[in-house]
Scaffold this motif. Structure first.
Motif, PDB file in Angstrom:
ATOM      1  N   ALA A  36     -59.146  37.518  -7.578  1.00  0.00           N
ATOM      2  CA  ALA A  36     -59.149  38.695  -6.643  1.00  0.00           C
ATOM      3  C   ALA A  36     -58.938  40.745  -6.691  1.00  0.00           C
ATOM      4  CB  ALA A  36     -57.857  38.470  -5.372  1.00  0.00           C
ATOM      5  N   LEU A  37     -59.935  40.488  -7.698  1.00  0.00           N
ATOM      6  CA  LEU A  37     -59.279  41.656  -8.228  1.00  0.00           C
ATOM      7  C   LEU A  37     -58.957  43.140  -7.731  1.00  0.00           C
ATOM      8  CD1 LEU A  37     -60.813  41.348 -12.252  1.00  0.00           C
ATOM      9  CD2 LEU A  37     -59.222  41.107 -11.310  1.00  0.00           C
ATOM     10  N   GLY A  38     -60.092  43.270  -7.005  1.00  0.00           N
ATOM     11  CA  GLY A  38     -60.970  43.845  -5.397  1.00  0.00           C
ATOM     12  C   GLY A  38     -59.411  44.241  -4.952  1.00  0.00           C
ATOM     13  N   ALA A  39     -58.132  43.514  -5.219  1.00  0.00           N
ATOM     14  CA  ALA A  39     -56.966  43.337  -3.676  1.00  0.00           C
ATOM     15  C   ALA A  39     -56.216  43.704  -4.840  1.00  0.00           C
ATOM     16  CB  ALA A  39     -56.794  42.354  -3.158  1.00  0.00           C
ATOM     17  N   GLU A  40     -55.988  42.837  -6.009  1.00  0.00           N
ATOM     18  CA  GLU A  40     -55.009  42.885  -7.584  1.00  0.00           C
ATOM     19  C   GLU A  40     -55.802  44.441  -7.408  1.00  0.00           C
ATOM     20  OE1 GLU A  40     -52.206  41.535  -7.891  1.00  0.00           O
ATOM     21  OE2 GLU A  40     -53.317  39.599  -7.242  1.00  0.00           O
ATOM     22  N   LEU A  41     -56.160  45.156  -7.850  1.00  0.00           N
ATOM     23  CA  LEU A  41     -56.322  46.786  -8.351  1.00  0.00           C
ATOM     24  C   LEU A  41     -55.686  47.435  -7.041  1.00  0.00           C
ATOM     25  CD1 LEU A  41     -59.491  47.033  -9.726  1.00  0.00           C
ATOM     26  CD2 LEU A  41     -57.605  47.484 -11.082  1.00  0.00           C
ATOM     27  N   ARG A  42     -56.191  47.634  -6.172  1.00  0.00           N
ATOM     28  CA  ARG A  42     -55.506  47.705  -4.601  1.00  0.00           C
ATOM     29  C   ARG A  42     -53.937  48.313  -4.448  1.00  0.00           C
ATOM     30  NH1 ARG A  42     -60.096  46.144  -2.164  1.00  0.00           N
ATOM     31  NH2 ARG A  42     -58.729  44.207  -0.661  1.00  0.00           N
ATOM     32  N   GLY A  77     -60.870  50.790  -8.888  1.00  0.00           N
ATOM     33  CA  GLY A  77     -61.317  49.549  -7.945  1.00  0.00           C
ATOM     34  C   GLY A  77     -62.401  50.152  -7.106  1.00  0.00           C
ATOM     35  N   ASP A  78     -62.385  51.815  -7.140  1.00  0.00           N
ATOM     36  CA  ASP A  78     -64.109  52.274  -6.559  1.00  0.00           C
ATOM     37  C   ASP A  78     -65.169  51.575  -7.718  1.00  0.00           C
ATOM     38  OD1 ASP A  78     -62.761  53.314  -4.686  1.00  0.00           O
ATOM     39  OD2 ASP A  78     -62.738  55.043  -5.603  1.00  0.00           O
ATOM     40  N   ALA A  79     -65.027  52.208  -8.150  1.00  0.00           N
ATOM     41  CA  ALA A  79     -65.908  51.409  -9.583  1.00  0.00           C
ATOM     42  C   ALA A  79     -66.664  50.143 -10.030  1.00  0.00           C
ATOM     43  CB  ALA A  79     -65.881  51.744 -11.014  1.00  0.00           C
ATOM     44  N   LEU A  80     -65.826  49.061  -9.618  1.00  0.00           N
ATOM     45  CA  LEU A  80     -65.922  47.931  -9.683  1.00  0.00           C
ATOM     46  C   LEU A  80     -66.109  47.525  -8.337  1.00  0.00           C
ATOM     47  CD1 LEU A  80     -64.642  44.725 -11.106  1.00  0.00           C
ATOM     48  CD2 LEU A  80     -63.167  44.958  -8.853  1.00  0.00           C
ATOM     49  N   ASN A  81     -65.904  47.774  -7.265  1.00  0.00           N
ATOM     50  CA  ASN A  81     -66.828  47.541  -5.733  1.00  0.00           C
ATOM     51  C   ASN A  81     -67.884  47.894  -5.942  1.00  0.00           C
ATOM     52  OD1 ASN A  81     -66.609  46.854  -3.270  1.00  0.00           O
ATOM     53  ND2 ASN A  81     -67.381  48.702  -2.616  1.00  0.00           N
ATOM     54  N   PRO A 128     -72.811  41.767   1.355  1.00  0.00           N
ATOM     55  CA  PRO A 128     -72.329  41.404   2.313  1.00  0.00           C
ATOM     56  C   PRO A 128     -70.672  42.056   1.888  1.00  0.00           C
ATOM     57  CG  PRO A 128     -72.969  40.309  -0.165  1.00  0.00           C
ATOM     58  CD  PRO A 128     -74.158  41.742   0.566  1.00  0.00           C
ATOM     59  N   ALA A 129     -69.142  41.223   2.883  1.00  0.00           N
ATOM     60  CA  ALA A 129     -68.065  41.980   2.735  1.00  0.00           C
ATOM     61  C   ALA A 129     -67.976  43.219   1.812  1.00  0.00           C
ATOM     62  CB  ALA A 129     -67.113  41.552   3.330  1.00  0.00           C
ATOM     63  N   ALA A 130     -68.473  44.174   2.260  1.00  0.00           N
ATOM     64  CA  ALA A 130     -67.617  45.080   0.910  1.00  0.00           C
ATOM     65  C   ALA A 130     -65.904  45.008   0.448  1.00  0.00           C
ATOM     66  CB  ALA A 130     -67.990  46.521   1.504  1.00  0.00           C
ATOM     67  N   HIS A 131     -66.209  44.323  -0.060  1.00  0.00           N
ATOM     68  CA  HIS A 131     -64.861  43.871  -1.378  1.00  0.00           C
ATOM     69  C   HIS A 131     -65.056  43.012  -2.290  1.00  0.00           C
ATOM     70  CE1 HIS A 131     -63.926  40.064  -0.338  1.00  0.00           C
ATOM     71  NE2 HIS A 131     -65.028  40.144   1.078  1.00  0.00           N
ATOM     72  N   PRO A 132     -65.251  43.141  -4.332  1.00  0.00           N
ATOM     73  CA  PRO A 132     -65.621  42.718  -5.544  1.00  0.00           C
ATOM     74  C   PRO A 132     -65.435  41.760  -4.991  1.00  0.00           C
ATOM     75  CG  PRO A 132     -64.069  44.407  -5.878  1.00  0.00           C
ATOM     76  CD  PRO A 132     -63.317  44.119  -4.499  1.00  0.00           C
ATOM     77  N   SER A 133     -64.520  40.423  -4.098  1.00  0.00           N
ATOM     78  CA  SER A 133     -64.866  39.263  -4.359  1.00  0.00           C
ATOM     79  C   SER A 133     -65.916  38.310  -3.680  1.00  0.00           C
ATOM     80  CB  SER A 133     -63.494  38.562  -3.739  1.00  0.00           C
ATOM     81  OG  SER A 133     -62.086  38.806  -4.770  1.00  0.00           O
ATOM     82  N   ALA A 134     -66.921  39.093  -2.459  1.00  0.00           N
ATOM     83  CA  ALA A 134     -67.301  38.769  -1.483  1.00  0.00           C
ATOM     84  C   ALA A 134     -68.666  39.146  -2.649  1.00  0.00           C
ATOM     85  CB  ALA A 134     -67.032  39.433  -0.182  1.00  0.00           C
ATOM     86  N   LEU A 135     -68.827  40.244  -2.681  1.00  0.00           N
ATOM     87  CA  LEU A 135     -70.347  40.501  -3.791  1.00  0.00           C
ATOM     88  C   LEU A 135     -69.824  39.230  -5.125  1.00  0.00           C
ATOM     89  CD1 LEU A 135     -69.539  44.234  -3.611  1.00  0.00           C
ATOM     90  CD2 LEU A 135     -70.516  42.981  -2.586  1.00  0.00           C
ATOM     91  N   ALA A 136     -69.059  39.369  -5.805  1.00  0.00           N
ATOM     92  CA  ALA A 136     -69.044  38.655  -6.708  1.00  0.00           C
ATOM     93  C   ALA A 136     -70.204  37.040  -6.154  1.00  0.00           C
ATOM     94  CB  ALA A 136     -67.788  38.079  -7.521  1.00  0.00           C
TER      95      ALA A 136
END
Length: 310
Positions: A36-42, A77-81, A128-136
């Protein structure tokens, strides 16, 4: 299609991505989802920052107030997304041009199933839901298609690089402290609170800092530079570097005439009503007092010596 892998690994493949690099891609996507890298970065971005930005950069202080977020983690986090979203759009657009698309089937209403190329493309173009986990997860569903794209090597390189950077950013324990400046690259070195040494995390550097010596050396360095801080900033800096003091103590020394401001910072703007006392009136006219770090350290030593002899 076919020949050597587009990542430059040299392996032969019938697609654009060899089986080894395809495995790497699956592992990268799995890490983003499972960690859950997106959430962890937040969380890292809004984590209580133990150090001001000025100390973090091991440089002279600025007039800016330290921010309540870690901008490095927020930007990462923005760059990852953005990186994952861009590749989802690219893959989905390529699918759309390769295949005749119909409506999403009932089974793929929530998320595309493996082998449902048209459903994947349609859902991908909807982002898809605009967060890295869903995109991945979306990309992972379509790895077999991705490896047939001429851009698959570039996709793997970019996603791997940004995922590694994100993993390094969230790998730092929340209880970490600044150990000092790296003797090899001069970058900031962090370590656990109870550690005696810290190892530099800068890629390609293996410098080691002894915590007590590193913190003392850095405090001496910014003292010699005639660094100036407001009471709040000075309390953060000195405490982070091993000489704890509170903002209240500094303000008390100032009120009693034991400390003389070296300059004044602009008053902090606020719309909240506050009771006004004599100190507030002074701040309203002159601004917020700044003190030289050398003066603060000398005042702290004098206070400690007096308490020991009492």
């Amino acid at each position: 299609m076919g020949g050597t892998c587009t990542t430059g690994c040299g392996e032969l493949t019938t697609a654009y991505l060899c089986h080894t690099c395809t495995g790497r891609l699956r592992a990268v996507l799995r890490d983003v989802v499972e960690l859950a890298l997106g959430a962890e970065l937040r969380r890292a971005a809004h984590r209580a920052v133990r150090l001001t930005r000025t100390v973090d950069h091991l440089g002279a202080p600025t007039a800016e107030q330290p921010l309540p977020v870690d901008l490095d983690a927020a930007n990462l986090g923005d760059a990852l997304n953005d990186t994952f979203a861009a590749w989802v759009r690219h893959v989905a657009a390529t699918m759309a041009s390769d295949r005749a698309l119909g409506p999403v089937c009932h089974a793929c209403a929530g998320a595309p199933l493996p082998g449902h190329g048209s459903c994947s493309a349609i859902l991908g173009t909807r982002n898809p839901a605009a967060h890295p986990s869903a995109l991945a997860q979306w990309l992972a569903t379509n790895v077999d298609y991705i490896r047939t794209l001429p851009t698959s090597g570039e996709l793997l390189d970019e996603l791997d690089a940004i995922t590694r950077a994100a993993t390094r950013a969230v790998d730092l324990p929340e209880s970490s402290i600044l150990a000092g400046a790296c003797p090899e690259c001069a970058g900031p070195v962090y370590t656990a609170q109870d550690a005696t040494h810290g190892r530099c995390r800068t890629p390609g550097c293996d410098g080691v800092v002894r915590v007590d010596q590193g913190r003392a050396d850095h405090l001496d360095t910014i003292t010699r530079a005639d660094a100036e801080y407001t009471a709040a900033d000075a309390a953060r800096v000195m405490t982070a570097l091993g000489e704890p003091v509170t903002r209240a103590q500094i303000n008390q020394w100032h009120r009693r005439g034991h400390l003389t401001p070296s300059s004044w910072a602009p008053p902090r703007s606020t719309t909240r009503p506050r009771p006004v006392d004599q100190d507030d009136q002074t701040s309203a006219t002159k601004g917020r007092p700044r003190f030289r770090l050398g003066d603060l350290r000398a005042r702290r030593r004098a206070a400690l010596n007096r308490s020991r002899s009492a």
